[in-house]
Design a protein around this motif. Sequence first.
Motif, PDB file in Angstrom:
ATOM      1  N   ASP A 177      47.402  66.987  50.670  1.00 17.23           N
ATOM      2  CA  ASP A 177      47.782  65.620  51.009  1.00 17.23           C
ATOM      3  C   ASP A 177      46.539  64.869  51.459  1.00 17.23           C
ATOM      4  O   ASP A 177      45.551  65.456  51.862  1.00 17.23           O
ATOM      5  CB  ASP A 177      48.895  65.586  52.059  1.00 17.23           C
ATOM      6  CG  ASP A 177      48.428  65.884  53.450  1.00 17.23           C
ATOM      7  OD1 ASP A 177      48.001  64.942  54.145  1.00 17.23           O
ATOM      8  OD2 ASP A 177      48.487  67.059  53.864  1.00 17.23           O
ATOM      9  N   ALA A 178      46.620  63.554  51.339  1.00 15.44           N
ATOM     10  CA  ALA A 178      45.446  62.705  51.510  1.00 15.44           C
ATOM     11  C   ALA A 178      45.166  62.310  52.959  1.00 15.44           C
ATOM     12  O   ALA A 178      44.266  61.516  53.200  1.00 15.44           O
ATOM     13  CB  ALA A 178      45.604  61.436  50.662  1.00 15.44           C
ATOM     14  N   SER A 179      45.931  62.853  53.906  1.00 19.17           N
ATOM     15  CA  SER A 179      45.789  62.478  55.314  1.00 19.17           C
ATOM     16  C   SER A 179      46.081  60.992  55.508  1.00 19.17           C
ATOM     17  O   SER A 179      45.359  60.282  56.187  1.00 19.17           O
ATOM     18  CB  SER A 179      44.378  62.811  55.821  1.00 19.17           C
ATOM     19  OG  SER A 179      44.312  62.622  57.223  1.00 19.17           O
ATOM     20  N   ASN A 180      47.167  60.537  54.850  1.00 23.28           N
ATOM     21  CA  ASN A 180      47.522  59.122  54.903  1.00 23.28           C
ATOM     22  C   ASN A 180      48.992  58.931  55.315  1.00 23.28           C
ATOM     23  O   ASN A 180      49.679  58.066  54.801  1.00 23.28           O
ATOM     24  CB  ASN A 180      47.256  58.459  53.550  1.00 23.28           C
ATOM     25  CG  ASN A 180      48.042  59.106  52.418  1.00 23.28           C
ATOM     26  OD1 ASN A 180      48.682  60.134  52.594  1.00 23.28           O
ATOM     27  ND2 ASN A 180      47.990  58.508  51.243  1.00 23.28           N
ATOM     28  N   SER A 181      49.465  59.777  56.220  1.00 25.38           N
ATOM     29  CA  SER A 181      50.837  59.707  56.736  1.00 25.38           C
ATOM     30  C   SER A 181      51.892  60.007  55.679  1.00 25.38           C
ATOM     31  O   SER A 181      53.020  59.555  55.788  1.00 25.38           O
ATOM     32  CB  SER A 181      51.129  58.333  57.360  1.00 25.38           C
ATOM     33  OG  SER A 181      50.223  58.059  58.382  1.00 25.38           O
ATOM     34  N   CYS A 182      51.516  60.739  54.641  1.00 30.01           N
ATOM     35  CA  CYS A 182      52.462  61.140  53.609  1.00 30.01           C
ATOM     36  C   CYS A 182      52.982  62.528  53.988  1.00 30.01           C
ATOM     37  O   CYS A 182      52.252  63.509  53.890  1.00 30.01           O
ATOM     38  CB  CYS A 182      51.780  61.173  52.242  1.00 30.01           C
ATOM     39  SG  CYS A 182      52.937  61.161  50.878  1.00 30.01           S
ATOM     40  N   GLN A 183      54.221  62.573  54.475  1.00 35.46           N
ATOM     41  CA  GLN A 183      54.756  63.813  55.031  1.00 35.46           C
ATOM     42  C   GLN A 183      55.930  64.325  54.215  1.00 35.46           C
ATOM     43  O   GLN A 183      56.562  63.574  53.488  1.00 35.46           O
ATOM     44  CB  GLN A 183      55.227  63.589  56.469  1.00 35.46           C
ATOM     45  CG  GLN A 183      54.125  63.141  57.388  1.00 35.46           C
ATOM     46  CD  GLN A 183      54.657  62.771  58.763  1.00 35.46           C
ATOM     47  OE1 GLN A 183      55.813  62.459  58.938  1.00 35.46           O
ATOM     48  NE2 GLN A 183      53.771  62.802  59.746  1.00 35.46           N
ATOM     49  N   GLY A 184      56.195  65.631  54.363  1.00 31.44           N
ATOM     50  CA  GLY A 184      57.385  66.204  53.771  1.00 31.44           C
ATOM     51  C   GLY A 184      57.100  67.320  52.796  1.00 31.44           C
ATOM     52  O   GLY A 184      55.969  67.780  52.660  1.00 31.44           O
ATOM     53  N   SER A 185      58.162  67.744  52.130  1.00 35.37           N
ATOM     54  CA  SER A 185      58.073  68.827  51.153  1.00 35.37           C
ATOM     55  C   SER A 185      57.659  68.260  49.807  1.00 35.37           C
ATOM     56  O   SER A 185      58.439  67.555  49.162  1.00 35.37           O
ATOM     57  CB  SER A 185      59.430  69.522  51.017  1.00 35.37           C
ATOM     58  OG  SER A 185      59.787  70.111  52.236  1.00 35.37           O
ATOM     59  N   ASP A 217      54.568  55.678  58.034  1.00 35.35           N
ATOM     60  CA  ASP A 217      54.113  54.595  58.928  1.00 35.35           C
ATOM     61  C   ASP A 217      54.978  53.339  58.798  1.00 35.35           C
ATOM     62  O   ASP A 217      54.607  52.283  59.277  1.00 35.35           O
ATOM     63  CB  ASP A 217      52.636  54.269  58.655  1.00 35.35           C
ATOM     64  CG  ASP A 217      52.393  53.765  57.231  1.00 35.35           C
ATOM     65  OD1 ASP A 217      53.379  53.584  56.469  1.00 35.35           O
ATOM     66  OD2 ASP A 217      51.226  53.542  56.881  1.00 35.35           O
ATOM     67  N   HIS A 218      56.110  53.450  58.105  1.00 39.76           N
ATOM     68  CA  HIS A 218      57.060  52.351  57.915  1.00 39.76           C
ATOM     69  C   HIS A 218      56.487  51.190  57.103  1.00 39.76           C
ATOM     70  O   HIS A 218      56.980  50.074  57.180  1.00 39.76           O
ATOM     71  CB  HIS A 218      57.597  51.839  59.264  1.00 39.76           C
ATOM     72  CG  HIS A 218      58.189  52.925  60.099  1.00 39.76           C
ATOM     73  ND1 HIS A 218      59.328  53.611  59.736  1.00 39.76           N
ATOM     74  CD2 HIS A 218      57.785  53.475  61.272  1.00 39.76           C
ATOM     75  CE1 HIS A 218      59.603  54.522  60.649  1.00 39.76           C
ATOM     76  NE2 HIS A 218      58.686  54.479  61.592  1.00 39.76           N
ATOM     77  N   SER A 219      55.450  51.450  56.324  1.00 42.37           N
ATOM     78  CA  SER A 219      54.854  50.405  55.491  1.00 42.37           C
ATOM     79  C   SER A 219      55.618  50.254  54.176  1.00 42.37           C
ATOM     80  O   SER A 219      55.462  49.263  53.469  1.00 42.37           O
ATOM     81  CB  SER A 219      53.388  50.742  55.181  1.00 42.37           C
ATOM     82  OG  SER A 219      53.329  51.913  54.367  1.00 42.37           O
ATOM     83  N   GLY A 220      56.425  51.270  53.839  1.00 40.37           N
ATOM     84  CA  GLY A 220      57.135  51.242  52.564  1.00 40.37           C
ATOM     85  C   GLY A 220      56.259  51.632  51.396  1.00 40.37           C
ATOM     86  O   GLY A 220      56.677  51.546  50.246  1.00 40.37           O
ATOM     87  N   SER A 221      55.038  52.076  51.667  1.00 35.10           N
ATOM     88  CA  SER A 221      54.103  52.441  50.603  1.00 35.10           C
ATOM     89  C   SER A 221      54.445  53.796  50.001  1.00 35.10           C
ATOM     90  O   SER A 221      54.707  54.756  50.731  1.00 35.10           O
ATOM     91  CB  SER A 221      52.673  52.516  51.150  1.00 35.10           C
ATOM     92  OG  SER A 221      52.277  51.272  51.651  1.00 35.10           O
ATOM     93  N   LEU A 222      54.405  53.858  48.669  1.00 33.45           N
ATOM     94  CA  LEU A 222      54.585  55.145  47.995  1.00 33.45           C
ATOM     95  C   LEU A 222      53.336  55.988  48.178  1.00 33.45           C
ATOM     96  O   LEU A 222      52.221  55.469  48.261  1.00 33.45           O
ATOM     97  CB  LEU A 222      54.831  54.939  46.496  1.00 33.45           C
ATOM     98  CG  LEU A 222      56.207  54.417  46.099  1.00 33.45           C
ATOM     99  CD1 LEU A 222      56.232  54.092  44.613  1.00 33.45           C
ATOM    100  CD2 LEU A 222      57.289  55.428  46.432  1.00 33.45           C
ATOM    101  N   CYS A 223      53.527  57.286  48.249  1.00 35.55           N
ATOM    102  CA  CYS A 223      52.409  58.206  48.369  1.00 35.55           C
ATOM    103  C   CYS A 223      52.812  59.493  47.665  1.00 35.55           C
ATOM    104  O   CYS A 223      53.884  59.558  47.061  1.00 35.55           O
ATOM    105  CB  CYS A 223      52.064  58.451  49.835  1.00 35.55           C
ATOM    106  SG  CYS A 223      53.412  59.184  50.798  1.00 35.55           S
ATOM    107  N   GLY A 224      51.983  60.506  47.746  1.00 34.44           N
ATOM    108  CA  GLY A 224      52.349  61.754  47.092  1.00 34.44           C
ATOM    109  C   GLY A 224      51.274  62.806  47.238  1.00 34.44           C
ATOM    110  O   GLY A 224      50.279  62.613  47.939  1.00 34.44           O
ATOM    111  N   PRO A 225      51.477  63.926  46.557  1.00 27.03           N
ATOM    112  CA  PRO A 225      50.506  65.014  46.645  1.00 27.03           C
ATOM    113  C   PRO A 225      49.201  64.679  45.939  1.00 27.03           C
ATOM    114  O   PRO A 225      49.169  63.877  45.009  1.00 27.03           O
ATOM    115  CB  PRO A 225      51.228  66.182  45.959  1.00 27.03           C
ATOM    116  CG  PRO A 225      52.229  65.539  45.069  1.00 27.03           C
ATOM    117  CD  PRO A 225      52.612  64.252  45.702  1.00 27.03           C
ATOM    118  N   VAL A 226      48.149  65.315  46.404  1.00 23.20           N
ATOM    119  CA  VAL A 226      46.811  65.148  45.839  1.00 23.20           C
ATOM    120  C   VAL A 226      46.526  66.346  44.929  1.00 23.20           C
ATOM    121  O   VAL A 226      46.849  67.477  45.269  1.00 23.20           O
ATOM    122  CB  VAL A 226      45.759  65.081  46.972  1.00 23.20           C
ATOM    123  CG1 VAL A 226      44.348  65.151  46.434  1.00 23.20           C
ATOM    124  CG2 VAL A 226      45.964  63.814  47.786  1.00 23.20           C
TER     125      VAL A 226
END
Length: 178
Positions: free
Chosen positions: A97-105, A157-166
């Motif tokens: 993960d990118a260390s950008n508050s993208c959490q979970g499985s 972070d409640h920004s609504g931004s999509l993120c994902g695995p690196v």
Amino acid sequence: MKAGNMLKNGNFEEGPYIFPNTSWGVLIPPNIEDDHSPLPGWMIESLKAVKYIDAEHFTVPEGKRAIELVAGRESAIAQIVRTQKGKVYDLMFSVGDASNSCQGSMLIEAFAGNITLRVPYESAGKGGFKRAKLRFTAVTERTRVRFLSTYYHMKSDHSGSLCGPVVDDVRLVGVRYP
């Protein structure tokens, strides 16, 4: 290209220019919008963009650049490589993960030929990665190597931004004595 790596730009060090003060990475559009990928060697084989990230602003497993798959199954990268039918190969790569508050499985799916490897990654959103390996026997003279993220993720972070695995440090090597 690392010695012995059959893939072009497997470490994603070549790619679009990231302006020094850009802390959000660069979205690379899907192939339907661009015949010439800004990511040498790779096709954005999906309906949605992927994110190109740098070590200055994100956690990157190896080197200075990596890819973040930000749109679930609709965000995929692929490369077609020459292989020898019947020969055994190892596809090795890093997932993190990118260390950008993208959490979970998180779950990355790696495809090579007719084999699929699902690599789970539990993200706390604080960086980190693990290595994975997919061993396969080539069934044709050309093999498509492909990566996608199984799930959608949003930043915590409640920004609504999509993120994902690196995905980073992708290597394909022939196995001499399988």
